[in-house]
Design a protein around this motif. Structure first.
Motif, PDB file in Angstrom:
ATOM      1  N   UNK A  29       0.848  -1.204   0.000  1.00 42.42           N
ATOM      2  CA  UNK A  29       0.000   0.000   0.000  1.00 42.42           C
ATOM      3  C   UNK A  29       0.877   1.245   0.000  1.00 42.42           C
ATOM      4  N   UNK A  30       0.456   2.261  -0.698  1.00 44.46           N
ATOM      5  CA  UNK A  30       1.194   3.507  -0.772  1.00 44.46           C
ATOM      6  C   UNK A  30       0.397   4.583  -0.054  1.00 44.46           C
ATOM      7  N   UNK A  31       1.094   5.433   0.692  1.00 44.28           N
ATOM      8  CA  UNK A  31       0.463   6.555   1.384  1.00 44.28           C
ATOM      9  C   UNK A  31       0.669   7.815   0.556  1.00 44.28           C
ATOM     10  N   UNK A  82      -5.593  11.735 -10.663  1.00 44.87           N
ATOM     11  CA  UNK A  82      -6.156  12.868  -9.924  1.00 44.87           C
ATOM     12  C   UNK A  82      -7.670  12.828 -10.073  1.00 44.87           C
ATOM     13  N   UNK A  83      -8.344  13.088  -8.975  1.00 46.38           N
ATOM     14  CA  UNK A  83      -9.796  13.173  -8.944  1.00 46.38           C
ATOM     15  C   UNK A  83     -10.177  14.452  -8.207  1.00 46.38           C
ATOM     16  N   UNK A 114      -7.992  15.129  -5.077  1.00 43.02           N
ATOM     17  CA  UNK A 114      -7.409  13.944  -4.454  1.00 43.02           C
ATOM     18  C   UNK A 114      -6.497  13.222  -5.438  1.00 43.02           C
ATOM     19  N   UNK A 115      -5.443  12.628  -4.924  1.00 43.66           N
ATOM     20  CA  UNK A 115      -4.649  11.745  -5.764  1.00 43.66           C
ATOM     21  C   UNK A 115      -4.864  10.299  -5.338  1.00 43.66           C
ATOM     22  N   UNK A 116      -4.563   9.407  -6.265  1.00 49.81           N
ATOM     23  CA  UNK A 116      -4.828   7.994  -6.050  1.00 49.81           C
ATOM     24  C   UNK A 116      -3.779   7.174  -6.774  1.00 49.81           C
ATOM     25  N   UNK A 117      -3.437   6.047  -6.200  1.00 44.48           N
ATOM     26  CA  UNK A 117      -2.529   5.091  -6.825  1.00 44.48           C
ATOM     27  C   UNK A 117      -3.333   3.888  -7.258  1.00 44.48           C
ATOM     28  N   UNK A 170      -7.630   1.552  -1.479  1.00 47.55           N
ATOM     29  CA  UNK A 170      -7.011   1.944  -0.213  1.00 47.55           C
ATOM     30  C   UNK A 170      -5.902   2.965  -0.400  1.00 47.55           C
ATOM     31  N   UNK A 171      -5.836   3.604  -1.547  1.00 46.54           N
ATOM     32  CA  UNK A 171      -4.721   4.508  -1.849  1.00 46.54           C
ATOM     33  C   UNK A 171      -5.226   5.886  -2.223  1.00 46.54           C
ATOM     34  N   UNK A 172      -5.859   6.544  -1.265  1.00 50.63           N
ATOM     35  CA  UNK A 172      -6.325   7.920  -1.451  1.00 50.63           C
ATOM     36  C   UNK A 172      -5.639   8.836  -0.457  1.00 50.63           C
ATOM     37  N   UNK A 173      -5.312  10.052  -0.923  1.00 54.81           N
ATOM     38  CA  UNK A 173      -4.852  11.068   0.006  1.00 54.81           C
ATOM     39  C   UNK A 173      -6.050  11.731   0.674  1.00 54.81           C
ATOM     40  N   UNK A 174      -5.781  12.716   1.535  1.00 54.84           N
ATOM     41  CA  UNK A 174      -6.859  13.427   2.231  1.00 54.84           C
ATOM     42  C   UNK A 174      -7.397  14.603   1.435  1.00 54.84           C
ATOM     43  N   UNK A 175      -6.704  14.968   0.371  1.00 54.54           N
ATOM     44  CA  UNK A 175      -7.189  16.012  -0.514  1.00 54.54           C
ATOM     45  C   UNK A 175      -6.616  17.379  -0.217  1.00 54.54           C
ATOM     46  N   UNK A 176      -6.677  18.244  -1.230  1.00 54.79           N
ATOM     47  CA  UNK A 176      -6.281  19.638  -1.096  1.00 54.79           C
ATOM     48  C   UNK A 176      -7.337  20.492  -1.784  1.00 54.79           C
ATOM     49  N   UNK A 177      -7.737  21.578  -1.130  1.00 56.70           N
ATOM     50  CA  UNK A 177      -8.845  22.393  -1.615  1.00 56.70           C
ATOM     51  C   UNK A 177      -8.367  23.444  -2.616  1.00 56.70           C
ATOM     52  N   UNK A 178      -9.023  23.474  -3.753  1.00 55.98           N
ATOM     53  CA  UNK A 178      -8.799  24.499  -4.774  1.00 55.98           C
ATOM     54  C   UNK A 178     -10.074  25.326  -4.893  1.00 55.98           C
ATOM     55  N   UNK A 179      -9.933  26.626  -4.717  1.00 57.00           N
ATOM     56  CA  UNK A 179     -11.068  27.529  -4.837  1.00 57.00           C
ATOM     57  C   UNK A 179     -10.752  28.572  -5.905  1.00 57.00           C
TER      58      UNK A 179
END
Length: 124
Positions: A1-3, A36-37, A95-98, A112-121
């Protein structure tokens, strides 16, 4: 698994640019296709872009084609999303995903390979 950890989000005016980063740790980053999602308020998460393990193949959602560029640096275990000519409708948590990529470019997200996300406004 990748973080995975995303960064680079923020507030920008329409027409502006941002570059998102996705830093990976854990198992071999270079073994994965990456994606990227994004998820806008009140909407479902949607696909934005994907890149294969080597960086030689990339695919984009129609809504971002020509404005966004996905790339990766396997030596740095990092993926990027350069976003230009941003529009208010690009406002979302990114969000990024592997995961994996089929021969036809279809991206299969890793459950099981999702980050917590970053907000773009993007303001108009």
């Amino acid at each position: 698994q990748v973080q995975l950890v995303e960064s680079g989000g923020g507030l920008v005016q329409a027409g502006g640019s941002l570059r998102l980063s996705c830093a990976a740790s854990g198992r071999s980053f270079g073994a994965y296709a990456m994606g990227w999602f994004r998820q806008a308020p009140g909407k479902e998460r949607e696909f934005v872009a994907t890149i294969n393990w080597s960086g030689g193949r990339t695919y984009y959602a129609d809504s971002v084609k020509g404005r966004f560029t996905i790339s990766r640096d396997n030596a740095k275990n990092t993926m990027y999303l350069q976003m230009n000519n941003l529009k208010p409708e690009d406002t979302a948590v990114y969000y990024c995903n592997a995961g994996g990529m089929a021969g036809n470019g279809t991206y299969y997200s890793g459950a099981d390979s999702w980050g917590k996300g970053t907000l773009v406004t993007v303001s108009s």
